[in-house]
Design a protein around this motif. Structure first.
Motif, mmCIF file in Angstrom:
data_model
loop_
_atom_site.group_PDB
_atom_site.id
_atom_site.type_symbol
_atom_site.label_atom_id
_atom_site.label_comp_id
_atom_site.label_asym_id
_atom_site.label_seq_id
_atom_site.Cartn_x
_atom_site.Cartn_y
_atom_site.Cartn_z
ATOM 1 N N ALA A 117 0.950 -1.180 0.047
ATOM 2 C CA ALA A 117 -0.192 0.079 0.010
ATOM 3 C C ALA A 117 0.778 1.387 0.031
ATOM 4 C CB ALA A 117 -0.964 -0.002 1.238
ATOM 5 N N PRO A 118 0.567 2.276 -0.773
ATOM 6 C CA PRO A 118 1.294 3.307 -0.694
ATOM 7 C C PRO A 118 1.495 4.401 0.472
ATOM 8 C CG PRO A 118 -1.158 3.989 -1.785
ATOM 9 C CD PRO A 118 -0.720 2.448 -1.403
ATOM 10 N N ASN A 119 0.560 3.959 1.570
ATOM 11 C CA ASN A 119 0.892 4.767 2.917
ATOM 12 C C ASN A 119 2.197 3.943 3.685
ATOM 13 O OD1 ASN A 119 -0.912 2.457 3.205
ATOM 14 N ND2 ASN A 119 -1.390 3.005 5.236
ATOM 15 N N ILE A 120 2.443 2.724 3.173
ATOM 16 C CA ILE A 120 3.557 2.122 3.754
ATOM 17 C C ILE A 120 4.525 2.079 2.799
ATOM 18 C CG2 ILE A 120 4.233 -0.184 4.286
ATOM 19 C CD1 ILE A 120 1.285 -0.946 4.726
ATOM 20 N N CYS A 121 4.473 2.016 1.610
ATOM 21 C CA CYS A 121 5.776 2.012 0.803
ATOM 22 C C CYS A 121 5.935 3.561 0.121
ATOM 23 C CB CYS A 121 5.574 1.163 -0.559
ATOM 24 S SG CYS A 121 7.006 1.246 -1.629
ATOM 25 N N THR A 122 6.441 4.318 0.970
ATOM 26 C CA THR A 122 6.955 5.827 0.897
ATOM 27 C C THR A 122 8.423 5.911 0.255
ATOM 28 O OG1 THR A 122 7.700 6.112 3.116
ATOM 29 C CG2 THR A 122 5.109 6.247 2.672
ATOM 30 N N PRO A 123 8.939 7.014 0.058
ATOM 31 C CA PRO A 123 10.165 7.191 -0.234
ATOM 32 C C PRO A 123 11.207 6.960 0.917
ATOM 33 C CG PRO A 123 8.837 8.912 -0.971
ATOM 34 C CD PRO A 123 8.072 8.240 -0.347
ATOM 35 N N ALA A 124 10.731 7.054 2.087
ATOM 36 C CA ALA A 124 11.495 6.642 3.208
ATOM 37 C C ALA A 124 11.627 5.174 3.320
ATOM 38 C CB ALA A 124 10.912 7.410 4.404
ATOM 39 N N TYR A 125 10.500 4.590 3.027
ATOM 40 C CA TYR A 125 10.390 3.126 2.974
ATOM 41 C C TYR A 125 11.298 2.570 1.969
ATOM 42 C CZ TYR A 125 8.624 -1.819 3.229
ATOM 43 O OH TYR A 125 8.421 -3.089 3.345
ATOM 44 N N LEU A 126 11.299 3.105 0.864
ATOM 45 C CA LEU A 126 12.227 2.501 -0.187
ATOM 46 C C LEU A 126 13.686 2.714 0.147
ATOM 47 C CD1 LEU A 126 10.646 3.661 -3.625
ATOM 48 C CD2 LEU A 126 10.666 1.329 -2.769
ATOM 49 N N ALA A 127 13.952 3.652 0.910
ATOM 50 C CA ALA A 127 15.343 4.104 1.271
ATOM 51 C C ALA A 127 15.720 2.818 2.394
ATOM 52 C CB ALA A 127 15.571 5.480 2.047
ATOM 53 N N GLU A 128 14.654 2.346 3.252
ATOM 54 C CA GLU A 128 14.946 1.540 4.401
ATOM 55 C C GLU A 128 15.257 -0.061 3.822
ATOM 56 O OE1 GLU A 128 15.390 1.494 7.588
ATOM 57 O OE2 GLU A 128 15.591 3.384 7.643
ATOM 58 N N GLN A 129 14.394 -0.213 2.446
ATOM 59 C CA GLN A 129 14.636 -1.403 1.701
ATOM 60 C C GLN A 129 15.965 -1.290 1.310
ATOM 61 O OE1 GLN A 129 12.242 -4.041 2.330
ATOM 62 N NE2 GLN A 129 11.815 -2.037 3.850
ATOM 63 N N ALA A 130 16.383 -0.355 0.669
ATOM 64 C CA ALA A 130 17.823 -0.453 0.120
ATOM 65 C C ALA A 130 18.827 -0.616 1.287
ATOM 66 C CB ALA A 130 17.843 1.124 -0.359
ATOM 67 N N LYS A 131 18.538 0.078 2.509
ATOM 68 C CA LYS A 131 19.575 -0.084 3.412
ATOM 69 C C LYS A 131 19.660 -1.768 3.677
ATOM 70 C CE LYS A 131 20.328 1.228 8.055
ATOM 71 N NZ LYS A 131 20.093 2.175 9.479
ATOM 72 N N ASP A 132 18.384 -2.550 3.969
ATOM 73 C CA ASP A 132 18.452 -3.866 4.077
ATOM 74 C C ASP A 132 19.344 -4.637 3.224
ATOM 75 O OD1 ASP A 132 17.124 -3.442 6.390
ATOM 76 O OD2 ASP A 132 15.126 -3.871 5.638
ATOM 77 N N LEU A 133 18.953 -4.237 1.876
ATOM 78 C CA LEU A 133 19.684 -4.874 0.706
ATOM 79 C C LEU A 133 21.175 -4.586 0.856
ATOM 80 C CD1 LEU A 133 19.289 -6.569 -2.043
ATOM 81 C CD2 LEU A 133 18.920 -4.228 -3.014
ATOM 82 N N ALA A 134 21.554 -3.560 0.943
ATOM 83 C CA ALA A 134 22.932 -2.965 1.242
ATOM 84 C C ALA A 134 23.625 -3.813 2.369
ATOM 85 C CB ALA A 134 23.168 -1.582 1.440
ATOM 86 N N LYS A 135 22.925 -3.867 3.330
ATOM 87 C CA LYS A 135 23.490 -4.766 4.678
ATOM 88 C C LYS A 135 23.465 -6.309 4.242
ATOM 89 C CE LYS A 135 22.682 -5.618 9.550
ATOM 90 N NZ LYS A 135 21.745 -5.213 10.532
ATOM 91 N N ALA A 136 22.602 -6.810 3.798
ATOM 92 C CA ALA A 136 22.431 -8.299 3.303
ATOM 93 C C ALA A 136 23.574 -8.824 2.308
ATOM 94 C CB ALA A 136 21.335 -8.784 2.684
ATOM 95 N N PHE A 137 23.974 -7.743 1.505
ATOM 96 C CA PHE A 137 25.061 -8.304 0.254
ATOM 97 C C PHE A 137 26.083 -7.290 0.365
ATOM 98 C CE2 PHE A 137 20.793 -9.646 -1.455
ATOM 99 C CZ PHE A 137 21.124 -10.800 -1.717
ATOM 100 N N LYS A 138 26.396 -6.621 1.371
ATOM 101 C CA LYS A 138 27.612 -5.655 1.605
ATOM 102 C C LYS A 138 27.581 -4.891 0.434
ATOM 103 C CE LYS A 138 30.131 -9.057 4.394
ATOM 104 N NZ LYS A 138 31.067 -9.917 4.699
ATOM 105 N N LEU A 139 26.764 -4.021 -0.003
ATOM 106 C CA LEU A 139 26.606 -3.104 -0.915
ATOM 107 C C LEU A 139 26.901 -1.666 -0.384
ATOM 108 C CD1 LEU A 139 23.346 -4.062 -3.120
ATOM 109 C CD2 LEU A 139 25.929 -5.120 -2.906
ATOM 110 N N LYS A 140 27.447 -0.842 -1.220
ATOM 111 C CA LYS A 140 27.579 0.670 -0.755
ATOM 112 C C LYS A 140 26.134 1.582 -0.979
ATOM 113 C CE LYS A 140 30.215 4.782 -1.346
ATOM 114 N NZ LYS A 140 31.399 5.385 -2.108
ATOM 115 N N LEU A 141 25.868 2.279 0.172
ATOM 116 C CA LEU A 141 24.594 2.889 -0.085
ATOM 117 C C LEU A 141 24.834 4.242 0.428
ATOM 118 C CD1 LEU A 141 21.407 2.921 0.017
ATOM 119 C CD2 LEU A 141 21.382 2.746 2.498
#
Length: 497
Positions: free
Chosen positions: A194-218
């Motif tokens: 839902a768009p009240n959940i998936c906000t720009p800040a939420y996308l940034a948090e998901q990117a943070k989780d992805l970076a942590k899981a695979f050791k990416l630079k964020l």
């Protein structure tokens, strides 16, 4: 779901179910014929009596077939043998998994690849089987108070190879299929939220989780950072929203740092009302999918990281909402982009190109080998191409052909539209360097023409996924496209290196 590649006779498979094909003529596939020999004509009697006519996408489940090690045999209709091809194969695999999920089978051996598919190799069949298997168990019910209780019991799929010489290619295709399916799941989950959940800040948090899981630079740029840089086009879209915009950058380094990266730029409008140029109310809820380009970038990076591809990839996601409000951008406003070029905003609903143009300019700092932007950009592309293929345009023919070939290889197709100089005149403005719309005709092309003005320093292709990123109606939901296309393109680039 677990997958394995094995060779062996279908009658020897000791498991819950073995799946074989039958053509409309009643002719058994090679694997089905082997079963029939083992059970002394039992399958032939079943088809001869008309219980299985072999029509495309039909199935018949048999229990206790004599002299067969498996508990069940699933016959899948493959349609007419003379016209058997890609569509029939994909339909047969989908039908097979749908029926399997209606049983208590915990494992199954798939023997549908013994029949050659025209213009397709065995590895393609393995890849598609894995992706369709994962698609068949995909559910998005996390927002329901009572999620579905009766989940599919199928936990393991064995894909049968004709001989051991095919095993190496099959296992490579399986690994790519598993990684691609995982990336598609990431993309689907984000799109379906839902768009009240998936906000720009939420996308940034998901990117943070992805970076942590695979050791990416964020790195995540906030609005104050964008203001300092001069991203006036992106910020113009964000002005009407209370949700702060983000510019999300993820870097995957699979090669030496000096190797030029492929840059993926994904449109991340987490909800698009159209702004002051308000959209009609009907189906506006589907504008939560306007961040599908961003979701596909995160999904593709997931697949690339899962496979540990020896390639450098940078994902750039401009994320914002497009809302009406007292501070919202108005038709007629003129803004200055990061490139220094000025834009007259004639329609605030043509916002995707505004956030993408600043992100494309930002991509220059990575000295990219190539840049691909992915965006649910225009309804005009849906009118032109429907929901079957993705629109493709760019400034480099070889890059365009590489992407077209990648899409063809994994059946996630794109179609190239012209990007000729004559279309550029439609973007003329009396008050700025350009307008953000080009009129009614050729809307998908003029949108790409707009973006092309920010891509002169690198090879670039634009993918308009407005018709392919999600489905409407009863099957409403994200498709996960074009993660297969992008992943295959990056696999091919990695192999070249």
């Amino acid at each position: 779901m677990d997958f394995a590649i094995k060779s062996g006779s279908p009658d020897k498979y000791r498991g819950d179910c073995v799946v074989v094909g039958v053509f409309e003529s009643g002719k058994l596939s090679e694997a089905a014929r082997q079963l029939d020999d083992a059970c002394k004509g039992y399958l032939g009697k079943v088809t001869g009596q008309g219980d299985m006519d072999g029509k495309a996408n039909t199935t018949l489940l048999l229990h206790g077939v004599p002299n067969i090690a498996s508990k069940r045999v699933l016959l899948v209709g493959m349609g007419k043998e003379k016209t058997y091809g890609e569509k029939a194969f994909l339909g047969a695999v989908r039908a097979g998994f749908k029926t399997l999920h209606q049983t208590g089978a915990k494992d199954a051996a798939i023997y549908l690849l013994d029949v050659p598919v025209r213009q397709r190799d065995f590895a393609w069949g393995v890849f598609q089987t894995v992706v369709l298997a994962e698609e068949s168990i995909y559910r998005f019910d996390r927002l329901k108070s009572k999620p579905e209780k009766h989940l599919p019991s199928l936990a393991k799929v064995v894909i049968a190879v004709n001989d051991k010489s095919s095993q190496t290619a099959a296992e490579a295709a399986l690994r790519q299929g598993v990684a691609t399916a995982q990336g598609m799941k990431v993309t689907k989950d984000l799109g379906n939220l839902a768009p009240n959940i998936c906000t720009p800040a939420y996308l940034a948090e998901q990117a943070k989780d992805l970076a942590k899981a695979f050791k990416l630079k964020l790195s995540v740029l906030e609005e104050k950072d964008m203001e300092k840089l001069g991203m006036g086009a992106l910020l113009a879209v964000a002005r009407g929203s209370r949700q702060p915009a983000k510019l999300i950058v993820l870097e995957y380094r699979g090669q030496l740092k000096m190797e030029k990266p492929i840059v993926l730029v994904g449109k991340g409008v987490t909800f698009d009302t159209g702004g002051i140029s308000l959209k009609p109310a009907a189906e506006m809820d589907e504008m939560k999918y306007d961040m599908s380009g961003a979701a596909s970038v995160l999904g593709t990076l997931t697949a690339v990281a899962e496979m540990q591809l020896p390639i450098n990839v940078v994902g750039i996601i401009p994320a914002t909402e497009n809302m009406p409000g007292g501070n919202a951008t108005k038709p007629g406003d003129v803004v200055t982009s990061l490139s220094g070029q000025t834009i007259e905003i004639l329609n605030t609903d043509a916002e995707g190109r505004l956030i993408l143009c600043d992100a494309l300019t930002y991509a220059e700092r990575y000295k990219p080998e190539a840049v691909i932007d992915i965006a649910t950009l225009t309804g005009a592309c849906v009118v032109a191409l429907g929901h079957v293929v993705t629109g493709l345009m760019g400034n480099n023919e070889q890059l365009a052909q590489d992407l077209l070939q990648a899409g063809e290889q994994v059946s996630d197709r794109a179609w190239q539209l012209p990007l000729w100089e004559e279309y550029q005149d439609l973007l003329k403005s009396n008050f700025a360097d350009m307008a953000n719309i080009g009129g009614r005709w050729g809307g998908a092309i003029t949108a790409a023409c707009f973006l092309s003005r920010f891509t002169e320093k690198f090879q670039w292709v634009h993918l308009d996924i407005a018709g392919t990123a999600w489905k409407s109606g009863q099957d409403k939901g994200s498709t996960g496209r074009p993660v297969p296309l992008l992943t295959q393109f990056l696999v091919a680039r990695a192999q070249q290196k």
